[in-house]
Motif scaffolding. Structure first.
Motif, short mmCIF file in Angstrom:
data_model
loop_
_atom_site.label_atom_id
_atom_site.label_comp_id
_atom_site.label_asym_id
_atom_site.label_seq_id
_atom_site.Cartn_x
_atom_site.Cartn_y
_atom_site.Cartn_z
N GLY A 1 0.80 -1.22 0.00
CA GLY A 1 0.00 0.00 0.00
C GLY A 1 0.83 1.26 0.00
O GLY A 1 1.69 1.45 0.87
N ALA A 2 0.59 2.16 -0.97
CA ALA A 2 1.32 3.42 -1.09
C ALA A 2 0.43 4.60 -0.72
O ALA A 2 0.35 5.60 -1.44
N GLY A 3 -0.28 4.46 0.42
CA GLY A 3 -1.03 5.57 0.98
C GLY A 3 -0.18 6.29 2.02
O GLY A 3 1.01 6.00 2.16
N PRO A 4 -0.76 7.23 2.78
CA PRO A 4 0.01 7.97 3.79
C PRO A 4 0.74 7.08 4.79
O PRO A 4 1.89 7.37 5.15
N MET B 1 1.41 16.15 -1.89
CA MET B 1 2.27 15.80 -0.76
C MET B 1 2.82 14.40 -0.92
O MET B 1 4.03 14.16 -0.77
N TRP B 2 1.95 13.45 -1.27
CA TRP B 2 2.38 12.06 -1.31
C TRP B 2 3.19 11.73 -2.56
O TRP B 2 4.02 10.83 -2.56
N GLU B 3 2.96 12.49 -3.63
CA GLU B 3 3.82 12.33 -4.81
C GLU B 3 5.24 12.80 -4.50
O GLU B 3 6.22 12.20 -4.95
N GLU B 4 5.35 13.88 -3.72
CA GLU B 4 6.67 14.37 -3.31
C GLU B 4 7.37 13.35 -2.41
O GLU B 4 8.57 13.08 -2.55
N SER C 1 -0.83 -2.14 4.80
CA SER C 1 -1.89 -1.14 4.96
C SER C 1 -3.07 -1.50 4.07
O SER C 1 -3.98 -0.69 3.88
N MET C 2 -3.07 -2.72 3.52
CA MET C 2 -4.22 -3.18 2.75
C MET C 2 -5.37 -3.47 3.71
O MET C 2 -5.15 -3.65 4.92
#
Length: 516
Positions: A10-13, A241-244, A294-295
């Motif tokens: 998972g590539a969330g926060p 923010m999350w792309e950075e 985080s799934m």
């Protein structure tokens, strides 16, 4: 020393925060992130449709945790003090950060939080404020009855066995029936008596009529999150923010694989040995020493090998609420700005409008212009997001995009926000599965699942869906930070990770933590 491979699902926060902290420590770790979606950010991503950007749900960047605030400001520094949008649009053109002029886009803005409730065809402040406008809209008699009803509640509290009693104890039965009951049922598809009170304790900690009075009289020492008046916000939405962060992760040697769906989690000798993923049409194996998930907790258990039947059944029945947002572009809205807040083209200043009319399915309206004027490609247009709560594959979810556009158009006309469907210049739909972990059905037995999963030696669960907990973004980030710290320190205290957003004190006090 052998390199340890850490696999993050998972590539969330939460997942990105864990990866960043692990790589920042510069230890001998190889960090790999796999993400099912084509875009990073989880539900905090920003959708770009023809230059108009959509924030899925609205993400206020506000936290009472210094570590989180420092991290946000490190990634996208705050640009100046609060300003009207007209001033902001002019000032940002001259803003420079460092030697690279292109960096002027990598900033966060200070935004004014304005939200209202649409109830009984009138607008009320949200959270409810005990001010002249509220009294005028409710009428003196109703206001008096609300006060008497609340005093009765102070004398006789209800047992907090469900969400309804939780709200009644803090607002009184009449105020609850006016501003919480129907909206809560719309959000969850269940009557509040069927929902665990824990949801309320996590989402509205410390908020009550008494807290509203203290806030109105300006005697709150520490404002509750629900009462804040300003917040920071990335210039181009939360996804920026999350792309950075993702870019910094790859710069530090981390690997991120998009469109990579985890289909099987192989557990052997009480440890995760590998994942089986669908990537670019092929089934690939991914081995690791440590796994961070985080799934959705439901999917983690259901797809894991060698799970006891009772744990499997509880996880399989964990409930979620799904979400549809429809972006609508218009020249103008019929509602007028009667506030003193200056906005571009004098549109209403609301970030959100909560729709509490029982005959309207629409749950909430975002006015993207007011989150950041840069979310809209043409500042002379108004770009709004219409948020609907539903279940995957139900009647509403299964509508075609054209059918849904006709449906939402009728509701906007009924609410007197537009005159006709012809007022809509363009639209775009986004459907989000498992947007909200729910607190009913098998949730009452979730501790059995948590106890089991915590005993899997090399597995950590983080984030909103990873812990099946309706966290704010900063809470999810902290689970990622704490998880990384436990791995770095080799302390393996998983309870510390699960404790985020379970104590009332977390929300009401600032915390200062070490940073590796």
């Amino acid at each position: 020393m052998m390199t340890k491979k850490i696999v993050i699902i998972g590539a969330g926060p939460a997942g990105l925060s864990a990866a960043y902290r692990l790589l920042e420590a510069k230890k001998d770790y190889k960090v790999v992130i796999v993400e099912e979606d084509k875009q990073i950010g989880g539900i905090s991503k920003t959708i770009n449709y023809k230059g108009n950007r959509m924030d899925l749900g609205g993400h206020r960047f506000f936290s009472k945790n210094r570590e989180v605030n420092d991290f946000w400001n490190k990634i996208l520094p705050i640009q100046g003090a609060p300003a009207s949008d007209e001033i902001l649009l002019n000032r940002i053109k001259d803003y420079k950060k460092g030697p690279n002029p292109e960096e002027e886009d990598k900033v966060s803005l200070i935004r004014r939080r304005v939200s209202r409730i649409y109830y009984d065809k009138k607008f009320f402040d949200y959270p409810i404020s005990l001010n002249y406008n509220t009294i005028k809209n409710m009428g003196f008699k109703t206001t008096f009855n609300v006060g008497i009803d609340y005093l009765k509640t102070c004398v006789s509290k209800k047992p907090e066995k469900n969400l309804e009693n939780f709200y009644i104890n803090r607002f009184g039965e009449k105020l609850y029936s006016m501003f919480f009951k129907d909206y809560t049922e719309k959000l969850w598809g269940r009557h509040p008596t069927q929902i665990d009170a824990e949801w309320g304790s996590q989402r509205v900690k410390g908020i009550s009529v008494f807290a509203l009075l203290k806030n109105m009289l300006n005697i709150n020492k520490e404002k509750e999150t629900s009462l804040i008046e300003e917040f920071m916000y990335p210039k181009y939405g939360p996804g920026q923010m999350w792309e950075e962060v993702a870019q910094k992760i790859t710069d530090m040697g981390g690997e991120i694989y998009l469109n990579c769906k985890v289909e099987k989690i192989i557990k052997e000798n009480n440890r995760i040995s590998r994942l089986e993923c669908k990537y670019l049409g092929q089934t690939v194996e991914l081995k690791g020493d440590i796994f961070i998930s985080s799934m959705p907790l439901k999917d983690l258990i259901v797809n894991m090998s060698n799970i006891p039947s009772d744990v499997f059944q509880i996880a399989e029945q964990l409930p979620y609420r799904d979400f549809v947002t429809m972006g609508i572009l218009v020249d103008k809205l019929k509602i007028q700005n009667k506030t003193k807040i200056k906005t571009v083209n004098n549109i209403v200043p609301d970030c959100w409008i909560y729709v509490q009319e029982p005959d309207i399915k629409l749950g909430r309206i975002q006015i993207f212009n007011n989150w950041s004027p840069y979310l809209v490609s043409d500042k002379n247009k108004i770009w709004i997001g219409l948020e609907y709560f539903c279940n995957e594959n139900d009647e509403f979810w299964s509508m075609t995009e054209e059918e849904m556009l006709q449906f939402v158009s009728k509701e906007l006309i009924k609410m007197q926000l537009i005159d006709s469907t012809d007022d809509i210049l363009d639209s775009h739909r986004e459907q989000v599965k498992k947007a909200y972990p729910a607190y009913f059905d098998s949730y009452e037995h979730i501790d059995k699942v948590i106890d089991y999963i915590n005993n899997v030696e090399n597995l950590y669960c983080i984030g909103r869906n990873g812990q099946h907990r309706y966290n704010n973004m900063d809470h999810s980030m902290l689970t990622g930070f704490y998880c990384a710290e436990e791995i770095l320190d080799e302390t393996n205290n998983k309870q510390r990770i699960w404790a985020v957003n379970t104590e009332k004190e977390y929300h009401e006090t600032k915390q200062y933590r070490k940073i590796h």
